[in-house]
Design an enzyme around this catalytic site. Structure first.
Site, PDB file in Angstrom:
ATOM      1  N   HIS A 178     -12.636  45.230  15.295  1.00 12.98           N
ATOM      2  CA  HIS A 178     -12.807  45.620  13.891  1.00 12.98           C
ATOM      3  C   HIS A 178     -14.045  46.505  13.766  1.00 12.98           C
ATOM      4  CE1 HIS A 178     -12.595  45.563   9.598  1.00 12.98           C
ATOM      5  NE2 HIS A 178     -13.834  45.137   9.525  1.00 12.98           N
ATOM      6  N   ASP A 223     -16.141  48.814  11.562  1.00 12.63           N
ATOM      7  CA  ASP A 223     -16.463  49.290  10.212  1.00 12.63           C
ATOM      8  C   ASP A 223     -16.977  50.717  10.248  1.00 12.63           C
ATOM      9  OD1 ASP A 223     -16.009  46.921   8.544  1.00 12.63           O
ATOM     10  OD2 ASP A 223     -17.571  46.024   9.796  1.00 12.63           O
ATOM     11  N   ASP A 254     -10.132  42.821   6.817  1.00 12.94           N
ATOM     12  CA  ASP A 254     -11.449  42.465   6.285  1.00 12.94           C
ATOM     13  C   ASP A 254     -11.637  42.671   4.776  1.00 12.94           C
ATOM     14  OD1 ASP A 254     -14.002  41.418   6.536  1.00 12.94           O
ATOM     15  OD2 ASP A 254     -14.931  43.322   7.060  1.00 12.94           O
ATOM     16  N   HIS A 261     -14.164  49.665   3.316  1.00 12.61           N
ATOM     17  CA  HIS A 261     -14.433  48.433   2.570  1.00 12.61           C
ATOM     18  C   HIS A 261     -15.889  47.969   2.598  1.00 12.61           C
ATOM     19  CE1 HIS A 261     -13.162  47.134   6.646  1.00 12.61           C
ATOM     20  NE2 HIS A 261     -14.116  46.232   6.500  1.00 12.61           N
TER      21      HIS A 261
HETATM   22 ZN   LIG Z   1     -15.178  45.223   7.912  1.00 14.62          ZN
END
Ligand SMILES: [Zn+2]
Ligand SMILES: *[C@@H]1O[C@H](CO)[C@@H](O)[C@H](O)[C@H]1NC(C)=O
Length: 1000
Positions: free
Chosen positions: A53, A55, A177, A423
């Site tokens: 994951h 970001d 997420d 996000h």
């Molecule tokens: Zn995230």
């Protein structure tokens, strides 16, 4: 005047040419490169999904994450992750991995040599590496507008197509997420042709209920308007969000013990590990209707040393080889979905959304609906500029055959805005230094895009050398009463470009220092007012600029669709005031017979509003919540979480009032104190398209010296109003969703634990309450996302600004405490209030709801206003400019249809989207189907070929007869092209996407 006629001739000239268009039908594209390992119908099948994951900015900036900089925060670099994964897959055909964030993939691809690129592509082609989600980022679902979501997917798919081709086209949504899930997002996924959607975060009560009822797989009916919009949804069973089950996180960042399967070793642990894993799986499988379970084997920025993860998975899978109950396999979300689909279980259907997200009794993720208000607004403004830039680039490239355009600026801005949808970006949940970096990225891209506008607009107006006289720029700081050009020059020109497909009336507000100013073309009724600006900006300390003394309001009437108008502002000697400023001594009415409002003499607050034939008693006041500092330091209010200590406390100071009665606008300024000012404004006269009361609020710096955070709201209260605990909020600016106070449609929860936060919902464009008895509806539209609710009968509240002093333990490890000039940041924005009967149409022929739809579009895609110093422009040229207007459309579209997208796509093609902006039953006339003839849209160029695609523009719908191969899941959308010749039919809430060729 003469020149105007010659432009018209030119337009007619190209219409005559247009008759010769032809339509090319291109072949459909189908593809499935997904290769799934076999499952065993007699066992529990554990689909191990290996993922990282990543970001796109959060604790570190995008580039710091990619390159591995600022390592003391967290020592990770996405470039190493992807390379490490490619190497770990290369010699091991059984292994699988999913690649999610295209922004990072693209940075990686650009930095690799051909050998590495070919390896990656080979792995994609043979199904080992599957592209999942594939948007530029994994976008937020609460604060984003649907247009930005569509844009960020479209560009992600485009890059994937250019680099990886057919096998790189994703078919699965992966929102593991984001902090709650919107129905509109799922609807967009269904329209881009995805099979399903996977996520992790949902309300704890919902989760428990679903686990009990085995409903963690479900079907989501994502639209109240379109019956075909069902998509498969799946949530993860383990408690660790998207991390592996406890004990099985082998990554270097995790540190669970590796698996040792050599029985001669003392540390031999594979049997214990396998037993523990089997135990977990047997409990998880109960949450689902089939004998398939998806286990996420990954986490934040994992797989920098991918071999650690894969070797342990290899051993774990091997340990189950002879197990009679459980089979482990390398898998992907697509393979899991396919396996479930093959079983054909009966799944529950959901029709609402997953907001708000409560993860513990006092932890409602409703703060981020509002966090970083200025950034949320800047994102929206930038989106507005991007759409203008795309349109202008398209139009100019086809204005005449010699026009050359540079598409790099729109590419930059597109990618910057893609990042902002992440996000931890638009949500405001990033670290402060990252927020600054986002702003920098966006500001730079906006400036580059705007750099092209002078040239482009000059060309459209028949003045290709305009940029040798002046340079247009938008007054981006006008909301701080600052604009260099308008404050310093003797005279300036104002260009307005309207990106909507219908003409609009628009009030241009510009800061000026000189009262003796006039506007040309002079006309009747008079089109400008000069007003005193609000006084709160004295703290601003910027080089060479100061807040202006006055505000010039120009009423731009009937700015043509996809077109421009020009004004000239210059000084005059006569110092005759055009508007009067006076202090209101008694209850005053502002506005006219048609629309207006009254201020209460005692309180200085709003008393009533008149519009759409109704006069309604309604007050508005500001209140504040004190942020909870947490019980024993846990569960405070922070960047993510909204947790007030108690009910909101009203700000009771009587505001100092000063009113202005202009020619077309009346306004009253309410100055409550040093940190709170508001202007309530009404547009008078027959210019009915600005049919709302405007609340221009200015909040900050917030005082937190008592050690508590503070969260400011505005609350509108309608007297004697019965909405029966029901209100409506928009889903990402599209369909409205019904909310009932203290109630969830599909599970029960205890609303008394957090009675306020648990009733907060994201409001990205509109919140409404209805009183059926009185046949009255009241709506507030906003100009960026905010959290909102209706906690008591007749009330609407929206959160305007927050400053918190605690970190809320969701990972960011900072309080959300924005400062500038040594004090708390000041936020400014607007609300637009509309009220009127629920039923029937108004004097403009529309229902009140249809009026609101129009206003929402006009606020999202406002005219771009560029100002330029006029001192070097010959007066004859100025005269020419102000007598000239331009429109790219042959004629205005109906008011329920908009051109959602018009942008250069490839060397030879353009992307065009049309949207129907109303829902079913919102208006007896405007909610109807509309037929648009694509061959008849544009004025000086013509569509010569058209291919309809899915919403993400990556899959052609032409010649699709039945459900295409790439849709093997539950999603029935889209079926086939809706084109009949050049005619396209749009039903309520439809969006149709076309790749077109244009010729002039
Ligand atoms: Zn995230
Ligand atoms: C690295 O992160 C720290 C902590 O948030 C921040 O203060 C600093 O500005 C960052 N450094 C750079 C170069 O961005």
């Amino acid at each position: 005047m003469k020149i105007r006629i010659s432009i018209l001739c030119l337009l007619f000239g190209s219409i005559a040419l247009a008759a010769a268009y032809r339509i090319n039908v291109k072949p459909a594209v189908t593809n499935s490169c997904v290769k799934c390992h076999e499952t065993d119908p007699d066992k529990i099948n554990v689909h191990l999904v290996h993922h990282s994951h990543d970001d796109v900015g959060w604790l570190k900036t995008v580039d710091q994450y990619f390159w591995g900089l600022n390592y003391t925060i967290v020592n990770v670099g996405v470039q190493y992750i992807i390379t490490s994964v490619v190497n770990a897959l290369w010699e091991h055909p059984d292994r699988r991995f999913i690649q999610v964030e295209t922004a990072f993939f693209w940075k990686w691809w650009k930095s690799q040599d051909d050998v590495m690129r070919n390896k990656f592509k080979t792995l994609v082609d043979n199904g080992q590496l599957e592209i999942i989600n594939g948007g530029w980022v994994m976008n937020d679902e609460a604060c984003v507008n649907y247009q930005s979501t569509i844009d960020q997917f479209t560009w992600g798919f485009r890059i994937l197509n250019d680099t990886l081709g057919q096998c790189g086209q994703p078919t699965i949504g992966w929102q593991i997420d984001p902090f709650g899930h919107s129905r509109e997002h799922a609807s967009i996924l269904s329209k881009i042709g995805f099979d399903g959607l996977f996520f992790a975060r949902l309300d704890m009560n919902d989760r428990e209920q679903r686990k009990k009822d085995s409903n963690m797989d479900f079907l989501w009916k994502t639209s109240a308007n379109n019956d075909d919009s069902v998509i498969f949804g799946s949530m993860f069973g383990p408690e660790n969000i998207y991390y592996p089950p406890t004990g099985f996180c082998f990554d270097v960042l995790c540190g669970d013990d590796s698996i040792d399967d050599d029985p001669e070793n003392d540390a031999y642990n594979v049997i214990d590990k396998a037993n523990l894993f089997a135990e977990n799986i047997k409990s998880y499988v109960k949450y689902y209707k089939t004998n398939h379970v998806l286990i996420t084997m990954g986490g934040d920025f994992q797989y920098q040393a991918a071999e650690i993860n894969f070797q342990n998975s290899d051993r774990l899978i091997k340990a189950f080889e002879n197990n009679t109950e459980i089979k482990l396999l390398y898998s992907t979300p697509s393979c899991y979905l396919k396996a479930v689909y093959d079983v054909q279980p009966a799944l529950v259907t959901k029709t609402d959304d997953f907001f708000p997200y409560g993860s513990a009794d006092h932890t409602y993720w409703a703060g981020y609906f509002t966090s970083r208000q200025n950034f949320k607004r800047f994102e929206r403004q930038s989106h507005n500029i991007l759409q203008v830039a795309k349109q202008l680039t398209t139009i100019v490239s086809k204005y005449n055959s010699s026009s050359k355009v540079d598409v790099r600026p729109i590419k930059e801005l597109r990618e910057a805005l893609g990042v902002m949808q992440h996000h931890d970006a638009i949500t405001g949940t990033e670290k402060q230094h990252v927020a600054r970096d986002y702003t920098k990225i966006l500001a730079r891209a906006v400036a580059q895009a705007e750099d092209t506008f002078t040239d482009y607009i000059g060309k459209l107006l028949g003045l290709p050398n305009l940029s040798s006289f002046t340079k247009l720029s938008s007054c981006i700081l006008a909301n701080m009463s600052i604009c260099n050009t308008t404050q310093s020059s003797d005279g300036f020109i104002v260009f307005v470009y309207n990106p909507l497909a219908w003409p609009v009336n628009y009030t241009i507000r510009l800061p000026i220092d000189d009262y003796s100013t006039t506007v040309r073309p002079a006309s009747f009724p008079i089109i400008f007012d000069i007003l005193n600006p609000i006084s709160n900006f004295s703290y601003v300390q910027l080089d060479n600029v100061h807040p202006a003394k006055y505000e010039l309001n120009i009423m731009a009437l009937e700015v043509p669709p996809l077109g421009t108008k020009v004004y000239h502002v210059h000084k005059v000697t006569a110092k005759k005031p055009y508007s009067s400023n006076e202090v209101v001594k008694q209850a005053a009415y502002l506005g006219d017979d048609r629309i207006g409002f009254k201020i209460d003499n005692d309180s200085g607050l709003l008393k009533s509003i008149t519009m759409n034939g109704r006069t309604v008693e309604i007050t508005q006041q500001f209140l504040y919540y004190t942020s909870h500092n947490g019980t024993n330091d846990t569960d405070p209010s922070g960047a993510y979480i909204f947790r007030p200590v108690a009910e909101a406390i009203p700000i009771v100071e009587r505001p100092y009032l000063s009113s202005t009665f202009g020619f077309f606008v009346d306004e009253v300024e309410q100055k409550f104190n040093d940190w709170l000012t508001q202007i309530i404004r009404v547009h008078k006269g027959s210019n009915g398209t600005q049919n709302y009361i405007e609340f221009d609020w200015l909040v900050g710096p917030l005082n937190v010296s008592d050690g508590h955070g503070i969260e400011i709201i505005t609350r509108y209260t309608v007297k004697d109003f019965k909405n029966e605990g029901t209100f409506y909020t928009d889903s990402n600016g599209r369909e409205m969703i019904k909310r009932i106070l203290n109630y969830r449609p599909t599970y029960s929860y205890n609303s008394s634990i957090e009675p306020i936060a648990s009733n907060y919902y994201p409001v990205t464009s509109k919140i409404s309450i209805l009183d059926k008895q009185q046949d009255l509806q009241v709506s507030i539209l906003n100009d960026r996302a905010q959290g909102g609710s209706s906690l008591n009968e007749g009330e609407i509240e929206l959160m305007l600004h927050r400053r918190t002093l605690r970190d809320d333990s969701k990972g960011v490890e900072e309080p959300m405490n924005e400062t500038e000039f040594g004090q708390g940041i000041v936020a400014r924005g607007q609300h637009y209030l509309v009220l009127g009967p629920i039923s029937g149409t108004q004097s403009d022929g529309k229902t009140v709801t249809a009026q609101e739809r129009t206003i929402a579009q006009q606020k999202l895609l406002q005219p771009w206003v560029g100002v330029g110093d006029a001192s070097k422009i010959p007066i004859g040229t100025i005269d020419y400019l102000i007598s000239t207007s331009y429109s790219a459309l042959k004629k205005s579209l109906p008011e329920n249809i908009n051109i959602l997208t018009l942008e250069p796509w490839t060397e030879t093609t353009y992307l065009l989207r049309l949207e129907h902006i109303l829902e079913k039953n919102e208006d007896p006339n405007l909610s109807s189907e509309v037929t648009i003839d694509l061959s008849d849209l544009f004025a000086h160029f013509t569509i010569t070929s058209v291919v309809e695609t899915t919403l993400g523009a990556n899959k052609n719908l032409e010649s699709i007869e039945s459900k295409p191969e790439w849709i093997y899941g539950y999603n029935e959308v889209p079926k086939k092209s809706s084109l009949a010749g050049t005619e396209v039919v749009l039903a309520p809430m439809d969006i149709k996407t076309f790749i077109v060729e244009l010729a002039n």
